[in-house]
Design a protein around this motif. Structure first.
Motif, mmCIF file in Angstrom:
data_model
loop_
_atom_site.group_PDB
_atom_site.id
_atom_site.type_symbol
_atom_site.label_atom_id
_atom_site.label_comp_id
_atom_site.label_asym_id
_atom_site.label_seq_id
_atom_site.Cartn_x
_atom_site.Cartn_y
_atom_site.Cartn_z
ATOM 1 N N MET A 286 0.807 -1.212 0.000
ATOM 2 C CA MET A 286 0.000 0.000 0.000
ATOM 3 C C MET A 286 0.848 1.273 0.000
ATOM 4 O O MET A 286 0.334 2.358 0.079
ATOM 5 C CB MET A 286 -0.969 -0.011 1.180
ATOM 6 N N GLU B 182 -5.756 -2.876 10.313
ATOM 7 C CA GLU B 182 -4.759 -3.566 9.499
ATOM 8 C C GLU B 182 -4.011 -4.620 10.321
ATOM 9 O O GLU B 182 -3.650 -4.390 11.482
ATOM 10 C CB GLU B 182 -3.767 -2.534 8.951
ATOM 11 N N GLU C 261 -2.399 -6.787 3.448
ATOM 12 C CA GLU C 261 -2.204 -6.616 2.015
ATOM 13 C C GLU C 261 -1.843 -7.934 1.336
ATOM 14 O O GLU C 261 -1.902 -8.038 0.111
ATOM 15 C CB GLU C 261 -1.121 -5.569 1.753
ATOM 16 N N SER D 254 -7.095 -6.930 -1.187
ATOM 17 C CA SER D 254 -6.835 -5.702 -1.937
ATOM 18 C C SER D 254 -7.540 -4.536 -1.251
ATOM 19 O O SER D 254 -8.470 -4.740 -0.466
ATOM 20 C CB SER D 254 -7.350 -5.847 -3.371
ATOM 21 N N PRO D 255 -7.141 -3.300 -1.531
ATOM 22 C CA PRO D 255 -7.847 -2.160 -0.914
ATOM 23 C C PRO D 255 -9.323 -2.120 -1.289
ATOM 24 O O PRO D 255 -10.165 -1.753 -0.467
ATOM 25 C CB PRO D 255 -7.088 -0.932 -1.431
ATOM 26 N N GLU D 256 -9.658 -2.523 -2.529
ATOM 27 C CA GLU D 256 -11.073 -2.571 -2.911
ATOM 28 C C GLU D 256 -11.842 -3.552 -2.045
ATOM 29 O O GLU D 256 -12.965 -3.279 -1.615
ATOM 30 C CB GLU D 256 -11.221 -2.963 -4.389
ATOM 31 N N VAL E 186 -10.957 -4.554 1.010
ATOM 32 C CA VAL E 186 -11.042 -4.006 2.367
ATOM 33 C C VAL E 186 -12.252 -3.084 2.471
ATOM 34 O O VAL E 186 -13.034 -3.142 3.429
ATOM 35 C CB VAL E 186 -9.759 -3.245 2.741
ATOM 36 N N TRP F 105 -4.175 3.973 -3.067
ATOM 37 C CA TRP F 105 -4.685 2.905 -2.204
ATOM 38 C C TRP F 105 -5.972 3.361 -1.515
ATOM 39 O O TRP F 105 -6.943 2.598 -1.426
ATOM 40 C CB TRP F 105 -3.635 2.523 -1.158
ATOM 41 N N VAL F 106 -5.973 4.599 -1.043
ATOM 42 C CA VAL F 106 -7.157 5.126 -0.357
ATOM 43 C C VAL F 106 -8.328 5.248 -1.335
ATOM 44 O O VAL F 106 -9.471 4.905 -0.994
ATOM 45 C CB VAL F 106 -6.847 6.491 0.285
ATOM 46 N N SER G 148 -8.834 3.420 -3.942
ATOM 47 C CA SER G 148 -9.309 2.059 -4.194
ATOM 48 C C SER G 148 -10.161 1.556 -3.042
ATOM 49 O O SER G 148 -11.163 0.859 -3.239
ATOM 50 C CB SER G 148 -8.123 1.119 -4.422
ATOM 51 N N LEU G 149 -9.764 1.894 -1.813
ATOM 52 C CA LEU G 149 -10.554 1.535 -0.635
ATOM 53 C C LEU G 149 -11.968 2.085 -0.755
ATOM 54 O O LEU G 149 -12.951 1.368 -0.532
ATOM 55 C CB LEU G 149 -9.876 2.091 0.619
ATOM 56 N N VAL H 226 -3.359 1.352 9.363
ATOM 57 C CA VAL H 226 -4.623 1.685 8.714
ATOM 58 C C VAL H 226 -5.789 1.155 9.557
ATOM 59 O O VAL H 226 -5.812 -0.012 9.942
ATOM 60 C CB VAL H 226 -4.701 1.066 7.305
#
Length: 347
Positions: free
Chosen positions: A1, A55, A61, A65-67, A69, A105-106, A108-109, A135
Motif C-alpha cells: 500500500m 490492518e 495486504e 486488496s484495498p477494494e 477491504v 490505495w485510499v 481504491s478503498l 490503517v
C-alpha cells in the motif's frame, strides 16, 4: 500500500487534499457541513451500528486488496443493520492512515466501499481522516426500521426453530486458500474462486428482510386473523455460527440444540475437508455474514423454502441455558458450544 513512487502519498497532499479526493465518493448535497442530515420515514426507528477494521487484525495486504477491504468494511456494517431488521440510509467513515500510504490505495478503498453500498442504494454521508500508525477503517452505519419489527437477540422463545439463511464456512475456507495457496491443488478454479470471493466480497443479507416480513404477516393472518407483529430473535454470523447461537441464547435466557447434520456447508467441502474441519470452519470461522434467526416452526419452514441456497433449520430453542451440538446419527458425541471456542478480541 506504499512505496509506489509514481503515485503521491497521503503525507504529500495533506488532510485537505485527501478530503477533497474522498468527497468525490459522497453526495454533494449531503457533505460539507459539520454533520450530515439524514431523513427518516415517518414512524420509523433509527438504527445505528459501528464496526472497526484494523490492518493486520482484520485484513492484510497479503490477502486483501484495498477494494476488498472497502467492500468488507461496508458489508460488515450493512450486515449488522440486516440483523436488526433495518434498511440502510447511509454511512460515515472514520479513516486512520500512516502518512506513507499511497493516495491511490485510499481511492481504491473507497471504490470498494461504494461498489458494495451502491447495491443497496446507500451513500457515504461523511466521516473523518486522522494520522495513525496503522490503517484503521471505522464505519458507522445508519438505518431505519419499523419499531415493531426490530430483530433482537433477547426475543428467542422455547420451541423456536433456529434458521440460518445460507451456507457457513466459505469465508474461512477462502482465507485459508489465500494464506496457503497450495491447499487448492485438489480444487478446480471455479471452486477456488468462489471460496476466495466469499471471503473478500461477502454479501449482507438485506434481501432476507422483505421475504421474512411477508411470511410473518401471512402467518399472523392465518393464525390470528390479523397482521400481528411477531417478535423474533436474531443476529448475523460474522463471528461464527456457534457465537451467534450462543449469544442469542445467553441474552434470551434459553438453551438450544443444534443438529450438526443440518448445518449447510459449501458442496466442495465434502471432498476437500474432513467432517471435523468442515464443522470447525462453519461454527467458528466467522465472516459469512448470514443471518441466524429464531422464529416459530411454520414460518421458519416457509422462510427456508423461499430462500433456498443453503438456508436451513439447524436446531431448536430449549429450556435451560446450555447450547448443545448434537449428531442425530450418533457418530459424534454431544458437544457444548461456548463463546470461548470462537474468535474473541483480547482473548
Amino acid at each position: 500500500m506504499n512505496n509506489e513512487l509514481s503515485f503521491p502519498l497521503v503525507q504529500e497532499i495533506g488532510e485537505q487534499g485527501l478530503l477533497k479526493i474522498l468527497q468525490r465518493f459522497c453526495p454533494a448535497d449531503i457533505i460539507g457541513d459539520d454533520a450530515a442530515v439524514i431523513a427518516t420515514e415517518p414512524g420509523k426507528t433509527l438504527v445505528v451500528t459501528t464496526d472497526v477494521l484494523v490492518e493486520n487484525i482484520h485484513f492484510s495486504e497479503n490477502t486483501t486488496s484495498p477494494e476488498d477491504v472497502g467492500w468488507r468494511a461496508a458489508a460488515a456494517n450493512l450486515s449488522d443493520l440486516a440483523a436488526m431488521g433495518a434498511y440502510p440510509l447511509g454511512i460515515t467513515v472514520g479513516l486512520g492512515l500512516p502518512g506513507n500510504v499511497c493516495v491511490s490505495w485510499v481511492e481504491s478503498l473507497y471504490r470498494g466501499m461504494t461498489e458494495c453500498l451502491q447495491s443497496y442504494d446507500t451513500p457515504i454521508v461523511g466521516g473523518d481522516v486522522v494520522r495513525s500508525p496503522v490503517v484503521t477503517v471505522a464505519i458507522t452505519a445508519f438505518g431505519q426500521a419499523d419499531p415493531h419489527r426490530i430483530i433482537r437477540r433477547t426475543q428467542a422463545k422455547i420451541g423456536d426453530a433456529i434458521v440460518i439463511t445460507g451456507v457457513h464456512g466459505a469465508s474461512r475456507a477462502g482465507l485459508e486458500l489465500l494464506l496457503h495457496p497450495e491447499k487448492a491443488e485438489n480444487l478446480i478454479e471455479e471452486e477456488r474462486t468462489a471460496l476466495i470471493r466469499a471471503h473478500q466480497r461477502p454479501k449482507p443479507r438485506l434481501d432476507v428482510l422483505p421475504i421474512l416480513w411477508q411470511i410473518l404477516d401471512s402467518y399472523s393472518q392465518t393464525r390470528h386473523g390479523a397482521s400481528l407483529h411477531l417478535p423474533i430473535a436474531g443476529m448475523d454470523s460474522s463471528d461464527g455460527l456457534a457465537d451467534a447461537v450462543v449469544q442469542i441464547c445467553r441474552t434470551s435466557n434459553v438453551g438450544a440444540v443444534v443438529e450438526r447434520t443440518q448445518i449447510a456447508f459449501p458442496k466442495v467441502f465434502d471432498q476437500w475437508l474432513t467432517k471435523e474441519q468442515a464443522l470447525e470452519y462453519a461454527l467458528y470461522g466467522g465472516e459469512d455474514f448470514e443471518l441466524v434467526l429464531c422464529l416459530p416452526k411454520e414460518p421458519a419452514d416457509e422462510l427456508v423454502q423461499q430462500l433456498g441456497q443453503g438456508a436451513a433449520i439447524v436446531g431448536e430453542i430449549t429450556e435451560g441455558s446450555t447450547v448443545i451440538l448434537r449428531d442425530p446419527d450418533q457418530e459424534f458425541p454431544d458437544q457444548v458450544l461456548t463463546l470461548s471456542q470462537g474468535f474473541q478480541h483480547f482473548g
